[in-house]
Design a protein around this motif. Structure first.
Motif, mmCIF file in Angstrom:
data_model
loop_
_atom_site.group_PDB
_atom_site.id
_atom_site.type_symbol
_atom_site.label_atom_id
_atom_site.label_comp_id
_atom_site.label_asym_id
_atom_site.label_seq_id
_atom_site.Cartn_x
_atom_site.Cartn_y
_atom_site.Cartn_z
ATOM 1 N N LEU A 15 -44.392 3.266 89.304
ATOM 2 C CA LEU A 15 -44.532 2.137 90.232
ATOM 3 C C LEU A 15 -45.290 0.981 89.594
ATOM 4 O O LEU A 15 -46.147 1.206 88.721
ATOM 5 N N PRO A 16 -45.061 -0.241 90.077
ATOM 6 C CA PRO A 16 -45.970 -1.331 89.715
ATOM 7 C C PRO A 16 -47.384 -0.898 90.119
ATOM 8 O O PRO A 16 -47.565 -0.329 91.203
ATOM 9 N N GLY A 17 -48.334 -1.121 89.242
ATOM 10 C CA GLY A 17 -49.701 -0.716 89.582
ATOM 11 C C GLY A 17 -50.034 0.703 89.150
ATOM 12 O O GLY A 17 -51.155 1.157 89.336
ATOM 13 N N GLY A 19 -50.225 1.546 86.128
ATOM 14 C CA GLY A 19 -51.026 1.405 84.905
ATOM 15 C C GLY A 19 -50.198 1.418 83.628
ATOM 16 O O GLY A 19 -50.739 1.572 82.533
ATOM 17 N N LYS A 20 -48.878 1.215 83.740
ATOM 18 C CA LYS A 20 -47.996 1.314 82.567
ATOM 19 C C LYS A 20 -48.430 0.392 81.421
ATOM 20 O O LYS A 20 -48.475 0.817 80.270
ATOM 21 N N SER A 21 -48.733 -0.888 81.755
ATOM 22 C CA SER A 21 -49.030 -1.846 80.679
ATOM 23 C C SER A 21 -50.350 -1.522 79.984
ATOM 24 O O SER A 21 -50.423 -1.512 78.743
ATOM 25 N N ILE A 38 -41.220 -5.063 78.327
ATOM 26 C CA ILE A 38 -39.923 -5.666 78.671
ATOM 27 C C ILE A 38 -40.073 -6.893 79.577
ATOM 28 O O ILE A 38 -39.386 -7.897 79.375
ATOM 29 N N ASP A 39 -40.977 -6.861 80.553
ATOM 30 C CA ASP A 39 -41.171 -8.055 81.390
ATOM 31 C C ASP A 39 -41.562 -9.259 80.529
ATOM 32 O O ASP A 39 -41.055 -10.361 80.731
ATOM 33 N N LEU A 40 -42.465 -9.044 79.571
ATOM 34 C CA LEU A 40 -42.898 -10.155 78.714
ATOM 35 C C LEU A 40 -41.737 -10.654 77.866
ATOM 36 O O LEU A 40 -41.583 -11.857 77.661
ATOM 37 N N PHE A 62 -32.358 -10.799 87.730
ATOM 38 C CA PHE A 62 -33.470 -10.247 86.958
ATOM 39 C C PHE A 62 -33.077 -8.911 86.328
ATOM 40 O O PHE A 62 -33.362 -8.663 85.151
ATOM 41 N N ARG A 63 -32.414 -8.038 87.106
ATOM 42 C CA ARG A 63 -32.051 -6.708 86.578
ATOM 43 C C ARG A 63 -31.141 -6.822 85.360
ATOM 44 O O ARG A 63 -31.236 -6.016 84.425
ATOM 45 N N ALA A 64 -30.243 -7.797 85.375
ATOM 46 C CA ALA A 64 -29.332 -7.972 84.236
ATOM 47 C C ALA A 64 -30.133 -8.357 82.987
ATOM 48 O O ALA A 64 -29.913 -7.813 81.892
ATOM 49 N N PRO A 83 -40.999 -0.839 80.358
ATOM 50 C CA PRO A 83 -40.192 -1.653 81.273
ATOM 51 C C PRO A 83 -40.932 -1.803 82.597
ATOM 52 O O PRO A 83 -41.854 -1.033 82.885
ATOM 53 N N GLY A 84 -40.527 -2.774 83.424
ATOM 54 C CA GLY A 84 -41.079 -2.880 84.769
ATOM 55 C C GLY A 84 -40.679 -1.651 85.580
ATOM 56 O O GLY A 84 -39.762 -0.898 85.206
ATOM 57 N N GLY A 85 -41.365 -1.481 86.717
ATOM 58 C CA GLY A 85 -41.192 -0.271 87.513
ATOM 59 C C GLY A 85 -39.799 -0.053 88.074
ATOM 60 O O GLY A 85 -39.461 1.058 88.474
ATOM 61 N N GLY A 86 -38.963 -1.103 88.108
ATOM 62 C CA GLY A 86 -37.628 -0.948 88.686
ATOM 63 C C GLY A 86 -36.581 -0.479 87.690
ATOM 64 O O GLY A 86 -35.508 -0.006 88.083
ATOM 65 N N TRP A 87 -36.884 -0.605 86.407
ATOM 66 C CA TRP A 87 -35.871 -0.314 85.381
ATOM 67 C C TRP A 87 -35.342 1.127 85.495
ATOM 68 O O TRP A 87 -34.130 1.352 85.498
ATOM 69 N N GLY A 122 -47.772 -12.032 91.516
ATOM 70 C CA GLY A 122 -46.688 -12.200 90.539
ATOM 71 C C GLY A 122 -45.619 -11.126 90.602
ATOM 72 O O GLY A 122 -44.803 -11.018 89.704
ATOM 73 N N ARG A 123 -45.631 -10.291 91.664
ATOM 74 C CA ARG A 123 -44.605 -9.245 91.772
ATOM 75 C C ARG A 123 -43.781 -9.499 93.031
ATOM 76 O O ARG A 123 -44.157 -9.093 94.127
ATOM 77 N N PRO A 124 -42.637 -10.154 92.865
ATOM 78 C CA PRO A 124 -41.861 -10.600 94.021
ATOM 79 C C PRO A 124 -41.486 -9.480 94.983
ATOM 80 O O PRO A 124 -41.480 -9.696 96.194
ATOM 81 N N LEU A 125 -41.237 -8.272 94.484
ATOM 82 C CA LEU A 125 -40.821 -7.197 95.386
ATOM 83 C C LEU A 125 -41.969 -6.720 96.266
ATOM 84 O O LEU A 125 -41.770 -6.022 97.237
ATOM 85 N N LEU A 126 -43.197 -7.098 95.887
ATOM 86 C CA LEU A 126 -44.358 -6.637 96.662
ATOM 87 C C LEU A 126 -45.012 -7.773 97.431
ATOM 88 O O LEU A 126 -46.099 -7.633 97.959
ATOM 89 N N GLU A 141 -37.706 5.412 97.605
ATOM 90 C CA GLU A 141 -36.393 5.087 97.015
ATOM 91 C C GLU A 141 -36.290 5.560 95.566
ATOM 92 O O GLU A 141 -35.220 5.897 95.093
ATOM 93 N N ARG A 142 -37.437 5.509 94.872
ATOM 94 C CA ARG A 142 -37.371 5.688 93.420
ATOM 95 C C ARG A 142 -37.776 7.048 92.905
ATOM 96 O O ARG A 142 -37.478 7.367 91.744
ATOM 97 N N SER A 143 -38.484 7.859 93.716
ATOM 98 C CA SER A 143 -39.055 9.053 93.081
ATOM 99 C C SER A 143 -37.981 9.993 92.554
ATOM 100 O O SER A 143 -38.211 10.672 91.557
HETATM 101 C C1 S3P Z 1 -40.652 -4.566 89.377
HETATM 102 C C2 S3P Z 1 -41.807 -4.347 88.662
HETATM 103 C C3 S3P Z 1 -42.437 -5.395 87.842
HETATM 104 C C4 S3P Z 1 -41.401 -6.428 87.392
HETATM 105 C C5 S3P Z 1 -40.632 -6.959 88.560
HETATM 106 C C6 S3P Z 1 -39.901 -5.849 89.334
HETATM 107 C C7 S3P Z 1 -40.108 -3.441 90.180
HETATM 108 O O1 S3P Z 1 -43.062 -4.790 86.710
HETATM 109 O O2 S3P Z 1 -40.512 -5.870 86.452
HETATM 110 O O3 S3P Z 1 -41.530 -7.629 89.410
HETATM 111 O O4 S3P Z 1 -38.938 -3.515 90.619
HETATM 112 O O5 S3P Z 1 -40.840 -2.449 90.378
HETATM 113 P P1 S3P Z 1 -44.369 -3.824 86.827
HETATM 114 O O6 S3P Z 1 -43.896 -2.450 87.153
HETATM 115 O O7 S3P Z 1 -44.987 -3.924 85.485
HETATM 116 O O8 S3P Z 1 -45.215 -4.405 87.897
#
Ligand code: S3P
Length: 177
Positions: A15-17, A19-21, A38-40, A62-64, A83-87, A122-126, A141-143
């Motif tokens: 998940l975002p948060g 601590g991945k980065s 990957i976000d950077l 964004f996903r593309a 990668p971000g948490g959605g990848w 800075g996290r649009p989904l949240l 949804e993701r687990s």
């Molecule tokens: C997302 C997580 C973000 C970033 C984007 C979408 C997600 O990265 O890729 O906002 O779908 O969970 P972090 O997981 O680093 O916050």
């Protein structure tokens, strides 16, 4: 770029948060490996922040871009890939790296993850009035995807340094480092 010291990538998922980065950077330092955030890389190539990409092109846009940058990183020299948490929750992404990477699920509760991102923005989904509720739905949804990782690491009660060490040991045991 350092010379490759890893035999395969180590990909951090969660998940975002979660601590991945932070953990990913410490892990790369411990293994003497390169980091691909990957976000950077998406932001650098697009010349826009992630939030602006969501605004202009939507989540699908964004996903593309995310997938393209992640594919580039995975085609490159073995590294710690963040990668971000959605990848990992996009169908096919985890399956495509099986055997070419050690995938590590950094497990955090929705409450802890929401607490960590609360101050960052800075996290649009949240961007939601109910961040904990939103994080709970993301986790629900993701687990199923996240749990397909090769290893699952519990983050609760551990510092980023402890987590990096734990994953470095797992990577060595798995013959990756
Ligand atoms: C997302 C997580 C973000 C970033 C984007 C979408 C997600 O990265 O890729 O906002 O779908 O969970 P972090 O997981 O680093 O916050």
């Amino acid at each position: 770029m350092r010379s490759p010291v890893l035999r395969r990538h180590v990909i951090l998922v969660g998940l975002p948060g979660a601590g991945k980065s932070t953990v990913g950077r410490l892990l790369a330092a411990a293994l003497g490996a390169d980091v691909r955030d990957i976000d950077l890389e998406v932001e650098r190539r697009a010349g826009m922040r992630v939030a602006e990409i969501f605004e202009s092109y939507g989540e699908a846009g964004f996903r593309a871009l995310e997938r393209r940058e992640a594919d580039r990183a995975i085609a490159g020299a073995p590294a710690v890939v963040i990668p971000g948490g959605g990848w990992a929750a996009q169908p096919g992404n985890l399956a495509a790296v099986r055997g070419r990477a050690l995938t590590v699920y950094l497990h955090a509760s929705a409450e802890k993850a929401a607490g960590r991102v609360a101050s960052q923005g800075g996290r649009p989904l949240l961007d939601d009035a109910e961040p904990v509720g939103r994080m709970r739905s993301l986790l629900a949804e993701r687990s199923g995807y996240y749990e397909q990782c090769d290893v699952r690491v519990e983050t609760e009660g551990k510092s980023p340094e402890e987590l990096a060490l734990e994953i470095a040991e797992l990577a060595l045991e798995a013959g990756v480092g």
